[in-house]
Design a protein around this motif. Structure first.
Motif, PDB file in Angstrom:
ATOM      1  N   UNK A 110       0.779  -1.234  -0.016  1.00  0.00           N
ATOM      2  CA  UNK A 110      -0.033   0.223  -0.118  1.00  0.00           C
ATOM      3  C   UNK A 110       0.946   1.318  -0.069  1.00  0.00           C
ATOM      4  N   UNK A 111       1.677   1.390   1.009  1.00  0.00           N
ATOM      5  CA  UNK A 111       2.750   2.618   1.047  1.00  0.00           C
ATOM      6  C   UNK A 111       3.232   2.723  -0.034  1.00  0.00           C
ATOM      7  N   UNK A 112       4.371   1.993  -0.547  1.00  0.00           N
ATOM      8  CA  UNK A 112       5.281   2.152  -1.397  1.00  0.00           C
ATOM      9  C   UNK A 112       4.724   2.314  -2.838  1.00  0.00           C
ATOM     10  N   UNK A 113       3.751   1.765  -3.321  1.00  0.00           N
ATOM     11  CA  UNK A 113       3.005   2.167  -4.445  1.00  0.00           C
ATOM     12  C   UNK A 113       2.303   3.395  -4.485  1.00  0.00           C
ATOM     13  N   UNK A 114       1.847   4.041  -3.506  1.00  0.00           N
ATOM     14  CA  UNK A 114       1.206   5.248  -3.439  1.00  0.00           C
ATOM     15  C   UNK A 114       2.489   6.333  -3.281  1.00  0.00           C
ATOM     16  N   UNK A 115       3.439   5.860  -2.621  1.00  0.00           N
ATOM     17  CA  UNK A 115       4.526   7.010  -2.440  1.00  0.00           C
ATOM     18  C   UNK A 115       5.119   7.186  -3.797  1.00  0.00           C
ATOM     19  N   UNK A 116       5.466   6.289  -4.569  1.00  0.00           N
ATOM     20  CA  UNK A 116       5.948   6.479  -5.733  1.00  0.00           C
ATOM     21  C   UNK A 116       5.069   6.902  -6.876  1.00  0.00           C
ATOM     22  N   UNK A 117       3.819   6.768  -6.585  1.00  0.00           N
ATOM     23  CA  UNK A 117       2.582   6.970  -7.383  1.00  0.00           C
ATOM     24  C   UNK A 117       2.607   8.593  -7.343  1.00  0.00           C
ATOM     25  N   UNK A 118       2.935   9.425  -6.226  1.00  0.00           N
ATOM     26  CA  UNK A 118       2.735  10.683  -6.332  1.00  0.00           C
ATOM     27  C   UNK A 118       3.593  11.382  -7.421  1.00  0.00           C
ATOM     28  N   UNK A 167      10.342  -0.113   6.476  1.00  0.00           N
ATOM     29  CA  UNK A 167       9.984   1.114   6.512  1.00  0.00           C
ATOM     30  C   UNK A 167      11.241   2.277   6.364  1.00  0.00           C
ATOM     31  N   UNK A 168      12.132   2.207   7.260  1.00  0.00           N
ATOM     32  CA  UNK A 168      13.333   2.743   7.325  1.00  0.00           C
ATOM     33  C   UNK A 168      14.155   2.988   6.050  1.00  0.00           C
ATOM     34  N   UNK A 169      14.349   1.883   5.427  1.00  0.00           N
ATOM     35  CA  UNK A 169      15.055   1.942   4.154  1.00  0.00           C
ATOM     36  C   UNK A 169      14.648   2.703   2.972  1.00  0.00           C
ATOM     37  N   UNK A 170      13.267   3.335   2.915  1.00  0.00           N
ATOM     38  CA  UNK A 170      12.715   4.230   2.232  1.00  0.00           C
ATOM     39  C   UNK A 170      12.868   5.631   2.512  1.00  0.00           C
ATOM     40  N   UNK A 171      13.327   6.103   3.782  1.00  0.00           N
ATOM     41  CA  UNK A 171      13.434   7.494   4.159  1.00  0.00           C
ATOM     42  C   UNK A 171      14.507   8.111   3.242  1.00  0.00           C
ATOM     43  N   UNK A 172      15.440   7.639   2.817  1.00  0.00           N
ATOM     44  CA  UNK A 172      16.076   8.581   1.942  1.00  0.00           C
ATOM     45  C   UNK A 172      15.296   9.020   0.526  1.00  0.00           C
ATOM     46  N   UNK A 173      14.494   7.838   0.139  1.00  0.00           N
ATOM     47  CA  UNK A 173      13.631   8.356  -1.105  1.00  0.00           C
ATOM     48  C   UNK A 173      12.567   9.344  -0.806  1.00  0.00           C
ATOM     49  N   UNK A 174      12.033   9.263   0.490  1.00  0.00           N
ATOM     50  CA  UNK A 174      11.135  10.029   1.009  1.00  0.00           C
ATOM     51  C   UNK A 174      11.695  11.599   1.045  1.00  0.00           C
ATOM     52  N   UNK A 179      12.385  16.961  -1.702  1.00  0.00           N
ATOM     53  CA  UNK A 179      13.160  18.065  -2.456  1.00  0.00           C
ATOM     54  C   UNK A 179      12.669  18.348  -3.766  1.00  0.00           C
ATOM     55  N   UNK A 180      12.146  17.059  -4.362  1.00  0.00           N
ATOM     56  CA  UNK A 180      11.484  17.332  -5.470  1.00  0.00           C
ATOM     57  C   UNK A 180      10.124  17.549  -5.817  1.00  0.00           C
ATOM     58  N   UNK A 181       9.767  18.644  -4.929  1.00  0.00           N
ATOM     59  CA  UNK A 181       8.377  19.244  -4.546  1.00  0.00           C
ATOM     60  C   UNK A 181       7.028  18.414  -4.404  1.00  0.00           C
ATOM     61  N   UNK A 182       7.477  17.333  -3.736  1.00  0.00           N
ATOM     62  CA  UNK A 182       6.209  16.441  -3.243  1.00  0.00           C
ATOM     63  C   UNK A 182       5.986  17.323  -1.690  1.00  0.00           C
ATOM     64  N   UNK A 183       4.926  16.929  -1.311  1.00  0.00           N
ATOM     65  CA  UNK A 183       4.266  17.418   0.118  1.00  0.00           C
ATOM     66  C   UNK A 183       5.183  16.934   1.175  1.00  0.00           C
ATOM     67  N   UNK A 184       5.204  17.440   2.161  1.00  0.00           N
ATOM     68  CA  UNK A 184       6.062  17.110   3.258  1.00  0.00           C
ATOM     69  C   UNK A 184       5.466  15.860   3.897  1.00  0.00           C
ATOM     70  N   UNK A 185       6.075  14.999   3.827  1.00  0.00           N
ATOM     71  CA  UNK A 185       5.694  13.553   4.347  1.00  0.00           C
ATOM     72  C   UNK A 185       5.556  13.249   5.612  1.00  0.00           C
ATOM     73  N   UNK A 186       6.710  13.469   6.360  1.00  0.00           N
ATOM     74  CA  UNK A 186       6.654  13.311   7.873  1.00  0.00           C
ATOM     75  C   UNK A 186       6.645  14.965   8.764  1.00  0.00           C
ATOM     76  N   UNK A 187       5.671  15.152   8.997  1.00  0.00           N
ATOM     77  CA  UNK A 187       5.205  16.163   9.712  1.00  0.00           C
ATOM     78  C   UNK A 187       5.213  16.284  11.329  1.00  0.00           C
ATOM     79  N   UNK A 188       5.700  17.200  12.058  1.00  0.00           N
ATOM     80  CA  UNK A 188       5.889  16.913  13.362  1.00  0.00           C
ATOM     81  C   UNK A 188       4.586  17.328  14.006  1.00  0.00           C
ATOM     82  N   UNK A 189       3.827  17.906  13.546  1.00  0.00           N
ATOM     83  CA  UNK A 189       2.420  18.058  13.916  1.00  0.00           C
ATOM     84  C   UNK A 189       1.364  17.044  13.541  1.00  0.00           C
ATOM     85  N   UNK A 190       1.819  16.177  12.540  1.00  0.00           N
ATOM     86  CA  UNK A 190       0.762  15.270  12.030  1.00  0.00           C
ATOM     87  C   UNK A 190       1.293  13.957  12.197  1.00  0.00           C
TER      88      UNK A 190
END
Length: 235
Positions: A110-118, A167-174, A179-190
């Motif tokens: 679920x997560x990885x396909x949607x992450x790269x789908x963005x 999950x952690x192996x994907x932090x570099x790509x996140x 940096x490539x103008x996707x939304x902030x994925x990990x937010x301290x408020x959310x």
């Protein structure tokens, strides 16, 4: 540790692949010396085709001449074989072990396909749907972390475990996508728990030795986007 003289353990992979990072982080955590054999992007070596004739994908762990394929199968194999070295990657409690496997499957399905789908979806509508699914997935993982970690820094408790690696192996790509103008994925408020977890994970010696620099991933994705389309090099 990669490149150390140990003919019994080899890993076929590529530096940019988060799936390969899973196997490498596990090897570093378990203090296993291994030889890292870099596969050239867009090509498949004879050794890879021989070692993984079914999927023809990296990573492949070769131990005593015998290949083991699929990233999380490799992680569990490493944990089972080098049981007396380094921290245990899988919980001993059977229910907790089942939860680690459940959420790992969720991440992959679920997560990885949607992450790269963005980044790769063909229409803006599809990209918006992928973004919504990604944010929903991160919220669910935030809640799962609260339950599974029991107030400790990692899904695995005091040390990085099976689910952390998944999950952690994907932090570099996140970070690269941010940096490539996707939304902030990990937010301290959310997602405050995942934010703290990500910092702890990236600061871990084994993970830090493996995770690629954000700038290098951005450059790699930019150069190869026509063929690669930002997706990870292999599963």
């Amino acid at each position: 540790m990669a490149g150390s003289q140990n003919p019994e353990v080899k890993l076929l992979g590529a530096w940019a692949s988060p799936y390969v990072a899973r196997a490498r982080i596990a090897l570093h955590l378990k203090e296993v010396q291994y030889e890292f054999l870099e596969e050239k992007f867009g090509a498949k070596s004879e050794l890879l085709l021989k070692s993984n004739p079914v999927h023809k994908k990296i990573p492949v762990l070769i131990h005593d001449g015998k290949p083991v394929c699929e990233s999380m199968i490799i992680v569990q194999y490493i944990d089972d074989v080098w049981v007396s070295s380094g921290p245990a990657l899988m919980p001993t409690d059977l229910y907790e072990r089942a939860m680690h496997r459940f959420w790992t499957i969720y991440i992959d399905d679920k997560f990885i396909p949607s992450l790269f789908g963005m980044m790769t979806s063909p229409t803006e509508e599809a990209k918006a749907e992928a973004k919504e699914q990604t944010m929903t997935s991160l919220q669910l993982l935030e809640e799962a972390f609260g339950k599974i970690s029991k107030g400790k820094p990692f899904f695995g408790g005091d040390t990085i475990g099976y689910l952390d690696i998944a999950l952690g192996s994907f932090l570099g790509w996140m970070k690269a996508f941010e940096e490539m103008n996707s939304p902030k994925l990990l937010d301290k408020t959310k997602t405050p728990l995942l934010c703290a977890w990500a910092e702890n994970f990236c600061n871990n010696e084994a993970a830090a030795a493996v995770l690629p620099e954000t700038a290098k991933l951005v450059e790699f994705a930019t150069v190869t986007q026509t063929r690669f389309k930002y997706a990870p090099p292999a599963k």
